[in-house]
Design an enzyme around this catalytic site. Structure first.
Site, PDB file in Angstrom:
ATOM      1  N   ASP A  73      19.515 -34.665 -48.606  1.00 40.09           N
ATOM      2  CA  ASP A  73      19.787 -35.470 -47.521  1.00 40.09           C
ATOM      3  C   ASP A  73      19.502 -34.813 -46.081  1.00 40.09           C
ATOM      4  OD1 ASP A  73      20.779 -37.757 -46.559  1.00 40.09           O
ATOM      5  OD2 ASP A  73      22.628 -37.737 -47.872  1.00 40.09           O
ATOM      6  N   ASP A 101      20.238 -46.570 -47.669  1.00 39.68           N
ATOM      7  CA  ASP A 101      21.604 -46.386 -47.848  1.00 39.68           C
ATOM      8  C   ASP A 101      22.165 -47.656 -48.413  1.00 39.68           C
ATOM      9  OD1 ASP A 101      21.668 -43.608 -47.696  1.00 39.68           O
ATOM     10  OD2 ASP A 101      22.686 -43.606 -45.652  1.00 39.68           O
TER      11      ASP A 101
END
Length: 686
Positions: free
Chosen positions: A432, A491
């Site tokens: 990430d 997301d």
């Protein structure tokens, strides 16, 4: 197709549809009949737009090179052009004796039909040569009068925008330190009304994961150019004597059959140049723990989740954020990449043992480039935080950047990751990157260090798979795709939003590298509720995963999820090797996406309705991309488990029809409710 100008500079005469092998005389004739004239109130000699357009040659658009040396004010002027050809690669060199710079331009035509261009610049002087910009441009013909690119934001990535291409410059820049949620991905120009399946299109992409710019320019003199470059901060690159700067690749693609033709070339290129683990067509179905448990980690709960995951056919278990030292929320712990012994007193091994006993392999979430100020790492080494001034940059999601250009900081994070990979049997890293590099002293060094870190981890663990996530789709480009196995497009797993996001992300990302997850009934990012059929179908034609607390499912729901997982396993080889098909349906509520095997023997299509149809009966759906001369058996493979009361699409679609009929005439689905989806299969019936 290159020819020399009157001054010897190479000129790109044509880039697009193949013209066959031309003789030297024919090339010379082509250059002669395409030579520019001499207008009034202009240069007295014809001015060609060469391989490196510069103001010193009379070009009044954006110059390709911007360089400077203390005490010397002069535009770049290149002389002594020489070109060599080796296979499908052309290398052209020239120099500026006044500024003290040697320039080398590479043009490479790949096996996939992509045209790549990059420029190297070497300082031949003794003092510092300041590099402000090194661009690459490609000419396009005047019939390209329409421009399309993408914009967006967090959880709303990949929003297309289209406009006429008029005189002047259309420029898109990214100053995020990463590619950005608003990244254009591809800058495309084409014939009026070009779509996924129609029109002639030219497109460029900067294969770089840091700051960058892409632009399209039409001049009053008649040039039409598209190009791009790494975006350099003032003073970021100053070359010492003998030092060289090499630009990222500008990747150009042409298609005579719309954007799908562009994507076909890019997908072929990405698949051909991937790290070894990704080449398997058996992309494992995974479950990710984030939206199931968030930071609530305990062995009993997570093994229970793994047990249900195995029951529904999952093959990989990915433990998300919350496993490392002090990480009980998102305000602390980043940078301390050791297992939290309060939560995991025996380490991660008991969980891994249970996961593997169930037949799943194990993956782990990391965010190696980030730190929380509340971490042991920053308390010990505050100077390792990336900052341009004495004060820290503004906080973003309670995070700062670890300055990977500091050798000790780089070595620390590299050692921490290798220690995890050496201790535990980790098959997969979800990598990430949750903030922009704002208020940073340039981003080039950080991007190069990120590439190096990925390369070194792969060298040490060749079978490791890595996912690129950057608060969703914030770092998706050909630079990162060369080093990772899949990307996380957004997301949000809201199925309506993901229909658009997936569709446009796949402009450059092959379907099997596009992470698509079946989420819970209510999307955590938008609060909207969708039925299982739409959520699962939206994830089907990608790298399928689940992000849902499977422990809460009823027996009937588990059976439904298992049916969708089994369906994905039936078609994932075609997804991983076939050709992407995106039909331009006239109804904006209908999204038609398909994959067709390379031999044309089989195709899978998802028809999703993201809202109410414009008319009572949905316009016919075209199943495109099939061989027109073959006949196909059509079946509906949707695992519906009972129709919704508003879904009246119960007609029998089974039929045998020619590919030409399916692709040009199409089929009707009947009266269909909004936010539903159908999965259709065709197999050659020769």
């Amino acid at each position: 197709m290159l020819t020399p100008s009157d001054m010897g500079e190479p000129v790109v005469q044509h880039w697009g549809r193949a013209l066959g092998d031309l003789t030297a005389d024919e090339l010379a004739s082509l250059a002669r009949v395409r030579a520019p004239g001499v207008p009034h109130s202009a240069l007295d000699d014809p001015r060609h737009t060469g391989l490196v357009p510069l103001s010193s040659s009379g070009f009044t658009g954006t110059p390709m090179l911007e360089l400077g040396r203390a005490g010397l004010v002069a535009p770049v002027r290149l002389d002594g052009w020489a070109c060599t050809v080796s296979g499908d690669t052309v290398e052209c060199t020239a120099s500026d004796a006044t500024l003290g710079a040697d320039v080398r331009v590479e043009l490479d035509l790949t096996a996939d039909g992509l045209l790549r261009s990059r420029t190297s610049l070497t300082n031949t002087g003794d003092d510092g040569l300041r590099v402000a910009a090194v661009r690459a441009v490609l000419p396009v013909p005047h019939q390209a009068t329409e421009l399309l690119d993408l914009t967006g934001r967090w959880i709303a990535e990949r929003v297309p925008q289209r406009l006429p291409w008029r005189q002047g410059s259309w420029q898109r820049t990214s100053r995020h330190g990463r590619t950005g949620h608003d990244a254009t991905l591809l800058l495309s120009v084409g014939t009026p009304g070009f779509g996924f399946r129609t029109g002639e299109v030219w497109a460029v992409h900067v294969a770089w994961s840091g700051d960058q710019t892409t632009y399209a320019e039409r001049t009053a003199e008649g040039e039409s150019l598209i190009g791009g470059a790494e975006l350099l901060a003032t003073g970021e690159v100053v070359l010492g004597g003998g030092e060289t700067y090499e630009s990222p690749w500008l990747v150009g693609a042409w298609s005579g059959v719309g954007l799908d033709g562009i994507s076909a070339r890019l997908h072929s290129y990405v698949r051909r140049t991937t790290p070894q683990p990704r080449r398997s067509a058996e992309r494992k179905v995974l479950v990710n723990t984030w939206e199931a448990v968030y930071f609530d980690h305990d062995l009993t709960g997570l093994t229970g989740l793994a047990e249900v995951a195995a029951e529904v056919g999952v093959e990989r278990f990915v433990l998300d954020d919350g496993w490392f030292h002090g990480r009980r929320d998102d305000r602390r712990g980043l940078g301390d990449w050791t297992v939290d012994r309060e939560v995991w007193p025996e380490g991660l091994q008991p969980l891994i043992d249970r996961v593997q006993a169930l037949g799943l392999d194990f993956g782990l979430w990391v965010e190696p480039e980030m730190v929380n100020v509340d971490s042991d790492l920053v308390r010990a080494h505050p100077d390792w935080v990336l900052a341009a001034h004495d004060a820290l940059p503004p906080s973003w999601r309670h995070q700062q950047l670890l300055d990977l250009s500091v050798p000790a900081a780089y070595d620390h994070v590299r050692a921490a990751l290798l220690a995890l990979l050496d201790e535990y049997d980790i098959a997969y890293l979800k990598w990430d990157h949750n903030r922009d590099l704002i208020a940073a002293p340039g981003t080039r060094a950080q991007t190069l260090a990120f590439y190096r870190l990925l390369d070194e981890l792969r060298a040490a663990h060749p079978t490791l798979e890595i996912e690129s996530c950057a608060s969703g789709g914030g770092r998706i480009d050909l630079g990162v795709l060369a080093r990772t196995d899949r990307v996380w497009p957004s997301d949000t797993i809201d199925a309506v939003e993901r229909q658009r996001i997936n569709r446009w992300t796949m402009l450059i990302v092959p379907p099997e590298m596009t992470g698509n997850h079946l989420g819970g009934p209510t999307a955590h990012t938008t609060g909207r509720t969708h039925r299982l059929e739409l959520r699962a179908a939206t994830a089907l034609l990608g790298h399928f995963g689940i992000e849902w607390d499977l422990r809460t499912l009823t027996t009937a729901e588990r059976a439904q999820v298992r049916a969708w997982v089994e369906l994905h396993k039936r078609l994932r080889e075609v997804v991983a090797t076939g050709r992407l098909v995106r039909s331009d349906h006239p109804d904006p509520a209908a999204v038609v996406t398909g994959v067709v095997s390379t031999d044309g023997s089989e195709g899978w299509y998802v028809v999703a309705l993201t809202g109410l149809t414009a008319t009572q009966h949905l316009a016919p759906v075209l199943l495109e991309g099939l061989d027109h001369g073959r006949r196909y058996r059509l079946t509906d493979e949707t695992p519906t488990h009972g129709q919704h009361e508003l879904d009246l699409a119960t007609r029998d679609l089974a039929a045998v029809l020619p590919g030409d009929v399916l692709g040009r005439v199409g089929i009707r689905l009947g009266i269909t409710a909004p936010e539903t989806a159908r999965v259709l299969h065709v197999r050659a019936h020769d």
